[in-house]
Design an enzyme around this catalytic site. Structure first.
Site, PDB file in Angstrom:
ATOM      1  N   SER A   1     -55.891   7.246 -11.979  1.00  0.00           N
ATOM      2  CA  SER A   1     -55.606   6.375 -10.844  1.00  0.00           C
ATOM      3  C   SER A   1     -55.831   7.124  -9.524  1.00  0.00           C
ATOM      4  O   SER A   1     -56.956   7.536  -9.251  1.00  0.00           O
ATOM      5  CB  SER A   1     -54.186   5.828 -10.975  1.00  0.00           C
ATOM      6  OG  SER A   1     -53.984   4.731 -10.124  1.00  0.00           O
TER       7      SER A   1
ATOM      8  N   HIS B   1     -53.475  -0.246 -17.374  1.00  0.00           N
ATOM      9  CA  HIS B   1     -53.750   0.787 -16.375  1.00  0.00           C
ATOM     10  C   HIS B   1     -53.599   2.224 -16.890  1.00  0.00           C
ATOM     11  O   HIS B   1     -53.975   3.158 -16.197  1.00  0.00           O
ATOM     12  CB  HIS B   1     -52.823   0.585 -15.167  1.00  0.00           C
ATOM     13  CG  HIS B   1     -53.143   1.442 -13.987  1.00  0.00           C
ATOM     14  ND1 HIS B   1     -54.386   1.439 -13.373  1.00  0.00           N
ATOM     15  CD2 HIS B   1     -52.400   2.352 -13.302  1.00  0.00           C
ATOM     16  CE1 HIS B   1     -54.389   2.291 -12.368  1.00  0.00           C
ATOM     17  NE2 HIS B   1     -53.204   2.872 -12.300  1.00  0.00           N
TER      18      HIS B   1
ATOM     19  N   ASP C   1     -56.678  -3.997 -17.413  1.00  0.00           N
ATOM     20  CA  ASP C   1     -56.137  -3.417 -16.185  1.00  0.00           C
ATOM     21  C   ASP C   1     -56.447  -4.292 -14.978  1.00  0.00           C
ATOM     22  O   ASP C   1     -57.604  -4.451 -14.594  1.00  0.00           O
ATOM     23  CB  ASP C   1     -56.730  -2.017 -15.978  1.00  0.00           C
ATOM     24  CG  ASP C   1     -56.161  -1.310 -14.764  1.00  0.00           C
ATOM     25  OD1 ASP C   1     -55.170  -1.807 -14.199  1.00  0.00           O
ATOM     26  OD2 ASP C   1     -56.704  -0.254 -14.392  1.00  0.00           O
TER      27      ASP C   1
END
Length: 324
Positions: free
Chosen positions: A122, A303, A273
């Site tokens: 991320s 995610h 996601d």
């Protein structure tokens, strides 16, 4: 609960260290674990900004410790590295990138290795991609998990897609709340929480099953790396990092400045996601000039593919490392 430590590794050449080192002029904490300190280094860049994973990743990296020296780092302002030494003025992308390169060089020197492996998750994928772009000579391979190129674009797309899901499922409360707060960026953390709540409800957030966040909390409480006071530090660090870094992060668009990579790159993407929807990243990736690139879907993940489909993640990292 009252003293930080990392569990021993009982092999002849093993290493298990939890320590603070000077990075970018301030003390930052790293954990270093591996069954053989002659193995290659694998550095994790956690998400957030500010979401340290050091206290919760232990069970997920045990197999990697057989093949790598696995390094987790609480970035400045996050987790154990949230201290008064870290000023809000130092919370810039450039400083975080400098920290990443400095830590990389520390590990190269410490373990006498020309290059290391790097994994970003991320927010950590922004750092990872910038690092291999600026210093490709330092890295064997880059693994981007839930790759972010433009935070502002994925936040706006995430909002639009989750509102579409709410309408598809005729979830009246979600439709009303999401419509009233409007599209991001939001000035109130309340709206971020509402958005995140519906990502989880529609199985598109931190994890597809919606229980990974609770699992993380339990693991943090059981962790030896964090004391009870460190858990409070973790929460404060998340708030501090988001408050002082996110405006700049939202202004960045890596798809506009990185079109060529000189390091082998593997992107791992959760099919479900909607926190960082894959569409803009896939368009960029298909046009990316790279000697070696691969896009891998994780069909049962949202995610957090490295945690949700942990064995697939490990197998892929081992396969790529073995082919270098």
């Amino acid at each position: 609960m009252f003293r930080r430590k990392t569990a021993r590794i009982k092999t002849e050449n093993g290493i298990a260290e939890l320590k603070a080192i000077a990075i970018g002029g301030v003390q930052q904490w790293i954990s270093i674990r591996g069954e053989d300190k002659r193995m290659p280094v694998l550095l994790f860049l956690h998400g957030g900004p500010g979401t340290s994973q050091m206290a919760l990743i232990g069970d997920y990296q045990e197999e990697l410790e057989k093949h790598f020296i696995v390094v987790n780092w609480d970035q400045r302002g996050a987790g154990l590295s949230y201290t008064k030494q870290v000023t809000k003025e130092s919370m810039t992308i450039k400083q975080f990138l400098n920290d990443t390169i400095e830590l990389t060089n520390y590990l190269r020197k410490e373990f006498q290795q020309e290059k290391i492996y790097i994994v970003g998750h991320s927010w950590g994928t922004i750092l990872g991609l910038l690092a291999i772009n600026e210093h490709p000579e330092l890295y064997h391979h880059y693994f981007g998990v839930s790759q972010v190129l433009s935070m502002s674009k994925v936040e706006e797309l995430s909002y639009r897609l989750i509102l579409e899901k709410a309408r598809k499922h005729n979830h009246r409360k979600a439709i009303i709340q999401l419509t009233e707060m409007g599209k991001p960026p939001w000035t109130s953390l309340k709206y971020n929480r509402i958005h995140q709540k519906y990502l989880e409800i529609f199985k598109s957030g931190i994890s597809r099953d919606g229980i990974l966040l609770k699992t993380f909390v339990k693991k943090m409480f059981k962790s030896s790396e964090y004391t009870f006071l460190d858990m409070i530090r973790f929460i404060k660090g998340q708030y501090f990092s988001n408050k002082n870094l996110m405006d700049e992060v939202r202004s960045l668009d890596l798809s506009e400045i990185i079109r060529i990579v000189k390091v082998p790159i593997t992107l791992m993407v959760g099919r479900h996601d909607l926190t960082t929807p894959a569409e803009p990243t896939k368009i960029w990736f298909d046009l990316l000039q790279a000697k070696d690139k691969e896009w891998v879907w994780f069909e049962h993940s949202a995610h957090s593919p490295l945690f949700e489909e942990n064995q697939k993640f490990i197998d892929l990292v081992l396969a790529k490392a073995g082919s270098q």
